[in-house]
Write a protein that holds these residues in place. Sequence first.
Motif, PDB file in Angstrom:
ATOM      1  N   ALA A  58      39.619  36.858  39.095  1.00 28.71           N
ATOM      2  CA  ALA A  58      39.641  38.087  40.018  1.00 28.71           C
ATOM      3  C   ALA A  58      39.919  39.398  39.067  1.00 28.71           C
ATOM      4  O   ALA A  58      40.490  40.336  39.081  1.00 28.71           O
ATOM      5  CB  ALA A  58      40.834  38.255  41.047  1.00 28.71           C
ATOM      6  N   SER A  59      38.812  39.398  38.125  1.00 28.50           N
ATOM      7  CA  SER A  59      38.950  40.313  37.137  1.00 28.50           C
ATOM      8  C   SER A  59      38.075  41.603  37.491  1.00 28.50           C
ATOM      9  O   SER A  59      37.984  42.799  36.745  1.00 28.50           O
ATOM     10  CB  SER A  59      38.111  39.902  35.983  1.00 28.50           C
ATOM     11  OG  SER A  59      36.835  39.487  36.241  1.00 28.50           O
ATOM     12  N   LYS A  60      37.289  41.671  38.632  1.00 33.25           N
ATOM     13  CA  LYS A  60      36.565  42.855  38.802  1.00 33.25           C
ATOM     14  C   LYS A  60      37.435  43.972  39.159  1.00 33.25           C
ATOM     15  O   LYS A  60      38.585  44.001  39.619  1.00 33.25           O
ATOM     16  CB  LYS A  60      35.691  42.408  40.274  1.00 33.25           C
ATOM     17  CG  LYS A  60      34.603  41.415  39.742  1.00 33.25           C
ATOM     18  CD  LYS A  60      33.713  41.186  41.031  1.00 33.25           C
ATOM     19  CE  LYS A  60      32.544  40.050  40.850  1.00 33.25           C
ATOM     20  NZ  LYS A  60      31.826  39.824  41.889  1.00 33.25           N
ATOM     21  N   LEU A  61      36.817  45.189  38.919  1.00 26.41           N
ATOM     22  CA  LEU A  61      37.522  46.568  39.553  1.00 26.41           C
ATOM     23  C   LEU A  61      37.321  46.835  40.722  1.00 26.41           C
ATOM     24  O   LEU A  61      36.657  47.808  40.996  1.00 26.41           O
ATOM     25  CB  LEU A  61      36.926  47.435  38.293  1.00 26.41           C
ATOM     26  CG  LEU A  61      37.753  48.679  38.093  1.00 26.41           C
ATOM     27  CD1 LEU A  61      39.179  48.468  37.600  1.00 26.41           C
ATOM     28  CD2 LEU A  61      37.166  49.674  36.917  1.00 26.41           C
ATOM     29  N   THR A  62      37.923  46.014  41.780  1.00 27.66           N
ATOM     30  CA  THR A  62      37.757  46.322  43.080  1.00 27.66           C
ATOM     31  C   THR A  62      39.274  46.400  43.559  1.00 27.66           C
ATOM     32  O   THR A  62      40.159  45.483  43.270  1.00 27.66           O
ATOM     33  CB  THR A  62      36.815  45.365  43.669  1.00 27.66           C
ATOM     34  OG1 THR A  62      37.277  44.090  43.673  1.00 27.66           O
ATOM     35  CG2 THR A  62      35.446  45.162  42.967  1.00 27.66           C
ATOM     36  N   ALA A  73      39.766  44.608  46.412  1.00 28.30           N
ATOM     37  CA  ALA A  73      40.165  43.256  46.915  1.00 28.30           C
ATOM     38  C   ALA A  73      40.664  42.339  45.567  1.00 28.30           C
ATOM     39  O   ALA A  73      41.542  41.766  45.999  1.00 28.30           O
ATOM     40  CB  ALA A  73      38.817  42.662  47.247  1.00 28.30           C
ATOM     41  N   SER A  74      40.166  42.579  44.483  1.00 23.25           N
ATOM     42  CA  SER A  74      40.439  41.771  43.291  1.00 23.25           C
ATOM     43  C   SER A  74      41.748  42.237  42.893  1.00 23.25           C
ATOM     44  O   SER A  74      42.758  41.430  42.598  1.00 23.25           O
ATOM     45  CB  SER A  74      39.522  41.938  41.897  1.00 23.25           C
ATOM     46  OG  SER A  74      38.278  41.563  42.587  1.00 23.25           O
ATOM     47  N   GLU A  75      41.968  43.503  42.983  1.00 25.25           N
ATOM     48  CA  GLU A  75      43.483  44.022  42.578  1.00 25.25           C
ATOM     49  C   GLU A  75      44.776  43.358  43.666  1.00 25.25           C
ATOM     50  O   GLU A  75      45.542  42.806  42.976  1.00 25.25           O
ATOM     51  CB  GLU A  75      43.572  45.560  42.983  1.00 25.25           C
ATOM     52  CG  GLU A  75      45.047  46.035  42.468  1.00 25.25           C
ATOM     53  CD  GLU A  75      44.958  47.600  42.784  1.00 25.25           C
ATOM     54  OE1 GLU A  75      46.061  48.053  42.949  1.00 25.25           O
ATOM     55  OE2 GLU A  75      43.893  48.090  42.772  1.00 25.25           O
ATOM     56  N   LEU A  76      44.406  43.117  44.984  1.00 27.27           N
ATOM     57  CA  LEU A  76      45.149  42.651  45.768  1.00 27.27           C
ATOM     58  C   LEU A  76      45.472  40.978  45.463  1.00 27.27           C
ATOM     59  O   LEU A  76      46.419  40.531  45.514  1.00 27.27           O
ATOM     60  CB  LEU A  76      44.712  42.776  47.165  1.00 27.27           C
ATOM     61  CG  LEU A  76      44.674  44.156  47.822  1.00 27.27           C
ATOM     62  CD1 LEU A  76      44.357  43.915  49.194  1.00 27.27           C
ATOM     63  CD2 LEU A  76      46.183  44.504  47.817  1.00 27.27           C
ATOM     64  N   LYS A  77      44.308  40.453  45.001  1.00 23.32           N
ATOM     65  CA  LYS A  77      44.393  39.005  44.573  1.00 23.32           C
ATOM     66  C   LYS A  77      45.314  38.673  43.631  1.00 23.32           C
ATOM     67  O   LYS A  77      45.961  37.790  43.510  1.00 23.32           O
ATOM     68  CB  LYS A  77      42.874  38.464  44.519  1.00 23.32           C
ATOM     69  CG  LYS A  77      42.124  38.289  45.537  1.00 23.32           C
ATOM     70  CD  LYS A  77      40.822  37.740  45.251  1.00 23.32           C
ATOM     71  CE  LYS A  77      39.756  37.693  46.320  1.00 23.32           C
ATOM     72  NZ  LYS A  77      38.391  37.123  45.929  1.00 23.32           N
ATOM     73  N   ARG A  78      44.964  39.711  42.473  1.00 26.21           N
ATOM     74  CA  ARG A  78      45.735  39.571  41.267  1.00 26.21           C
ATOM     75  C   ARG A  78      47.347  39.561  41.619  1.00 26.21           C
ATOM     76  O   ARG A  78      48.076  38.750  40.993  1.00 26.21           O
ATOM     77  CB  ARG A  78      45.257  40.626  40.192  1.00 26.21           C
ATOM     78  CG  ARG A  78      43.956  40.553  39.709  1.00 26.21           C
ATOM     79  CD  ARG A  78      43.772  41.294  38.459  1.00 26.21           C
ATOM     80  NE  ARG A  78      43.576  42.803  38.674  1.00 26.21           N
ATOM     81  CZ  ARG A  78      42.496  43.381  39.177  1.00 26.21           C
ATOM     82  NH1 ARG A  78      41.622  42.733  39.202  1.00 26.21           N
ATOM     83  NH2 ARG A  78      42.748  44.708  39.229  1.00 26.21           N
TER      84      ARG A  78
END
Length: 294
Positions: free
Chosen positions: A139-143, A145-150
Motif C-alpha cells: 500500500a505504498s501509493k500516496l493516496t 485509501a493507501s494511508e488507511l490500509k497502512r
Amino acid sequence: MKPKFTNSARYKCLEYLKKNSYDLYLIYCGIEECDPGHFYGPVSRNEYLLHYIIEGKGIFQANGKTYHLGKNDSFLIYPSEVTYYEADKEDPWTYIWIGFDGIKAESCLNNATFSKDNRVNKFECEESLWNYVNGILNASKLTYASELKREGYLFMFLSALIEEKSRKNKSNKNETYDYPFHIYVEHALEFIAHNYEKNIKVSDIANYIGINRSYLTSIFKRHLKVSPKEYLVKYRLDKACTLLKTTNRLISDIAADVGYDDPLTFSKVFKSYFEVSPKLYRTQYQEPEYATEK
C-alpha cells in the motif's frame, strides 16, 4: 515527504510516512535478508522499533545486556535509547521490522508483554506478521485509501502479538485480562441494555466482551453486588413494569418485549420479584388516563 518504497529480492522498505494520528501511527517498516555480520548501531531512534526474526540468528544489545536471538524471536527498541544489533556471521538473520509511535504505543506493547525490563519475546504468528508488513509495503501509493490500509495493518500487527500472548496466558490457566474490571462491567451493561429483549444468557454477555462466565460473575458481584443473571432479570422486569404502567399492551406481548418467549415463565418470574402477578400489578399501578374533552 513522499513515501520511500523499494522492492527487490533481498530487501523491502517503506519509510517517511506522514504522521496523521496522535494515538498510534506508522512511521516505517521493512523486510530484510541480512548479509553475514551485517550490523546497525550503536544508534538511537525517535520512535518505537520492533524487529521479528523470520529465520537465522543474531545479537541485540540494549541497556548493557546482550541477547542471542533466533527464529520467532522479536526485540523492541525504545525511543531515545542507544542500541546495537548484528547478524550472525554463519547463519545471518532475516527479519521484518516496524517503526511506530503515538500515545497508545507503549500500552499496546505492554499488552503484548513488552517492557523496558522485557525487551525480547517469542511469537509464533509469523505468517500473520509477514502478511501485515507486506500489506503495508504493497500500500505504498500516496493516496488516502493507501494511508488507511497502512494504519490498519499496523493495528492488526500489534493485535496479533497481543492476541497470541492472551491466548497463551489463558491456556496456561493463568488467565489475565487487558482492562480494569469495571470496564468489562460497563461493556456488559451496555450489551444488556441493547439486547435484553432477546433470549440472551449470561454466557452470551461473557462471550461478547471476551471474558469467561465465572470472571464476569465475580466482577459483577464486586462492582454491583449482584450476579449478572440477577441484574439481567431485574433489568427486564423494570422494563416490563414501565410497559405495564404506561401501555395497554397484552401481557404476552410485553413478556416477548423483555426477552421472555413464554408468558407463563415471565409471570412466574415477575411474581417471585414483586409478589403480585403482572395483571394485578397493572391494576394497582397503571397510570390513569385523563380525558381531554368533556
